[in-house]
Write an enzyme that holds these catalytic residues in place. Structure first.
Site, PDB file in Angstrom:
ATOM      1  N   SER A 218       0.669  -1.123  -0.349  1.00 19.13           N
ATOM      2  CA  SER A 218      -0.339   0.088  -0.115  1.00 19.13           C
ATOM      3  C   SER A 218       0.861   0.917   0.159  1.00 19.13           C
ATOM      4  CB  SER A 218      -0.537   0.199   1.379  1.00 19.13           C
ATOM      5  OG  SER A 218      -1.876  -0.785   1.132  1.00 19.13           O
TER       6      SER A 218
ATOM      7  N   VAL B 296       1.235  -3.583   3.774  1.00 21.54           N
ATOM      8  CA  VAL B 296       1.513  -4.601   4.697  1.00 21.54           C
ATOM      9  C   VAL B 296       2.687  -6.182   4.213  1.00 21.54           C
ATOM     10  CG1 VAL B 296      -0.920  -5.393   5.025  1.00 21.54           C
ATOM     11  CG2 VAL B 296      -0.259  -6.446   2.902  1.00 21.54           C
TER      12      VAL B 296
ATOM     13  N   TYR C 163      -4.444  -2.034 -10.403  1.00 14.95           N
ATOM     14  CA  TYR C 163      -4.208  -2.226  -8.788  1.00 14.95           C
ATOM     15  C   TYR C 163      -3.396  -3.614  -7.783  1.00 14.95           C
ATOM     16  CZ  TYR C 163      -5.183  -2.790  -3.767  1.00 14.95           C
ATOM     17  OH  TYR C 163      -5.059  -2.710  -2.134  1.00 14.95           O
TER      18      TYR C 163
ATOM     19  N   LYS D 185       0.157   3.686  -3.083  1.00 18.80           N
ATOM     20  CA  LYS D 185      -1.103   4.231  -2.843  1.00 18.80           C
ATOM     21  C   LYS D 185      -0.928   5.663  -3.089  1.00 18.80           C
ATOM     22  CE  LYS D 185      -3.431   0.336  -1.526  1.00 18.80           C
ATOM     23  NZ  LYS D 185      -4.500   0.129   0.076  1.00 18.80           N
TER      24      LYS D 185
ATOM     25  N   TYR E 229      -4.956   4.238   8.407  1.00 17.53           N
ATOM     26  CA  TYR E 229      -6.200   3.480   8.280  1.00 17.53           C
ATOM     27  C   TYR E 229      -6.529   3.136   9.497  1.00 17.53           C
ATOM     28  CZ  TYR E 229      -3.821   1.512   3.929  1.00 17.53           C
ATOM     29  OH  TYR E 229      -2.938   0.847   3.283  1.00 17.53           O
TER      30      TYR E 229
HETATM   31  O1  DON Z   1      -4.866  -5.150  -1.145  1.00 17.02           O
HETATM   32  C1  DON Z   1      -4.113  -5.702  -0.316  1.00 17.02           C
HETATM   33  O2  DON Z   1      -4.533  -5.846   0.176  1.00 17.02           O
HETATM   34  C2  DON Z   1      -2.715  -5.475  -0.653  1.00 17.02           C
HETATM   35  N1  DON Z   1      -2.888  -4.957  -1.947  1.00 17.02           N
HETATM   36  C3  DON Z   1      -2.445  -3.565   0.206  1.00 17.02           C
HETATM   37  C4  DON Z   1      -2.969  -3.581   1.553  1.00 17.02           C
HETATM   38  C5  DON Z   1      -1.966  -3.078   2.086  1.00 17.02           C
HETATM   39  O3  DON Z   1      -1.329  -2.883   2.334  1.00 17.02           O
HETATM   40  C6  DON Z   1      -2.588  -2.455   4.161  1.00 17.02           C
HETATM   41  N2  DON Z   1      -1.574  -1.800   4.282  1.00 17.02           N
HETATM   42  N3  DON Z   1      -1.690  -1.245   5.700  1.00 17.02           N
END
Ligand code: DON
Length: 309
Positions: A64, A261, A191, A67, A243
């Protein structure tokens, strides 16, 4: 800058001995394979110097953190009309939550929750095939880091595609409201690949420098985004970048930041530094446990919090 190097060495030394390292993300099987006993940190300064400690040269999945870059890219294409599609308020919910989307008629709260980033991917896709849009994102990040070796980890992209039901649900839901225009599999293709970009802390810290330098990349002299836009992206990072842990991150660290993540965090000390930290173990809301602790210690010892000492 010897004090800064001493602080980084101390932080990395403590991280190496930490017993409670959090838990690696399991819902993307390829990320579950990553060794949690890793920690890296890099600080890029506006004069181009980069100070590092620990595993700062090991590539990891930025997830993420991407983003921030896709938001910057999409704002460059669409300008403020982007905000008709995505809000800029903290969600107070998990990064992959669907509840608010129904209440708010398919308009995601901000560009950093998954729904918001999927809507931004849809905007970047306009007029392109998915492959071209993915190429554009990778080229943009290489340009920011001034490093052509940055690549997508295709195994991570595949792993996420195979286990992406939650994101597919968000995308279908938004498409039903008219919030995304392209076919769901095309949007998710973009994405998932942006999330699967692999970077080292050294590369990530350099890529974030424009946000610490009023929109200008001091490595190349290029004005990446106008100064006002850099300020606004930092504001969204501060309010939404972690978040439902954003308040806690602001309280402890006091910098605009964006987590992923994969265990990476990009944090910006405006006018001072771009900081990338990585440790794969996550806390309960999905943010790097040791990464957050490291940034808390760094800002305290250097006096870098935007809120003062
Ligand atoms: O879409 C997802 O769930 C992951 N590719 C990215 C989520 C993420 O990195 C949330 N961050 N802490």
């Amino acid at each position: 800058m010897t004090k800064l190097q001493d602080v980084l060495d101390e932080i990395a030394g403590e991280a190496a001995g930490a017993s409670d390292r959090g838990v690696v993300a399991h819902y993307i099987p390829e990320l579950a394979k990553v060794d949690p006993n890793q920690f890296g940190i890099a600080v890029a300064l506006p004069d181009g110097e980069v100070l590092t400690a620990g595993d700062a040269a090991t590539p990891f999945s930025i997830q993420s953190v991407s983003k921030v870059f896709t938001l910057s890219l999409a704002l460059g294409k669409l300008g403020d009309s982007l905000w008709a599609r995505v809000g800029r308020e903290p969600s107070g919910n998990a990064f992959n939550s669907i509840v608010q989307l129904e209440q708010e008629k398919g308009r995601p709260r901000n560009p950093f929750i998954n729904a918001g980033a999927i809507a931004v991917a849809d905007l970047i896709l306009s007029g392109h095939q998915p492959r071209e849009a993915i190429g554009e994102i990778v080229r943009f990040i290489r340009y920011l880091a001034d490093d052509d070796t940055i690549r997508i980890d295709e195994r991570v992209a595949r792993s996420e595609t195979e286990h992406g039901d939650r994101n597919a649900s968000l995308a279908h839901f938004m498409r039903a409201f008219g919030s995304i225009e392209h076919p769901v599999d095309h949007v998710l293709g973009v994405y998932f690949h942006q999330c699967a970009i692999a970077m080292t802390c050294h590369q990530l810290a350099r890529a974030g420098l424009y946000l610490a330098s009023q929109g200008q990349n001091p490595l190349t002299g290029a004005q990446v985004v106008p100064a006002q836009r850099a300020r606004r992206i930092n504001a969204i990072m501060l309010m939404c970048g972690h978040y439902d842990g954003s308040g806690e991150f602001a309280y402890r660290v006091g910098l605009p930041g964006k987590s992923g993540v994969g265990g990476g965090i990009l944090a910006i000390a405006p006018g001072i530094a771009s900081i990338a930290v990585w440790s794969p173990g996550l806390d309960l809301v999905g943010n790097s446990k040791l990464g957050t602790a490291a940034l808390e210690q760094l800002t305290r010892q250097m006096g870098w919090s935007v809120f003062g000492a």
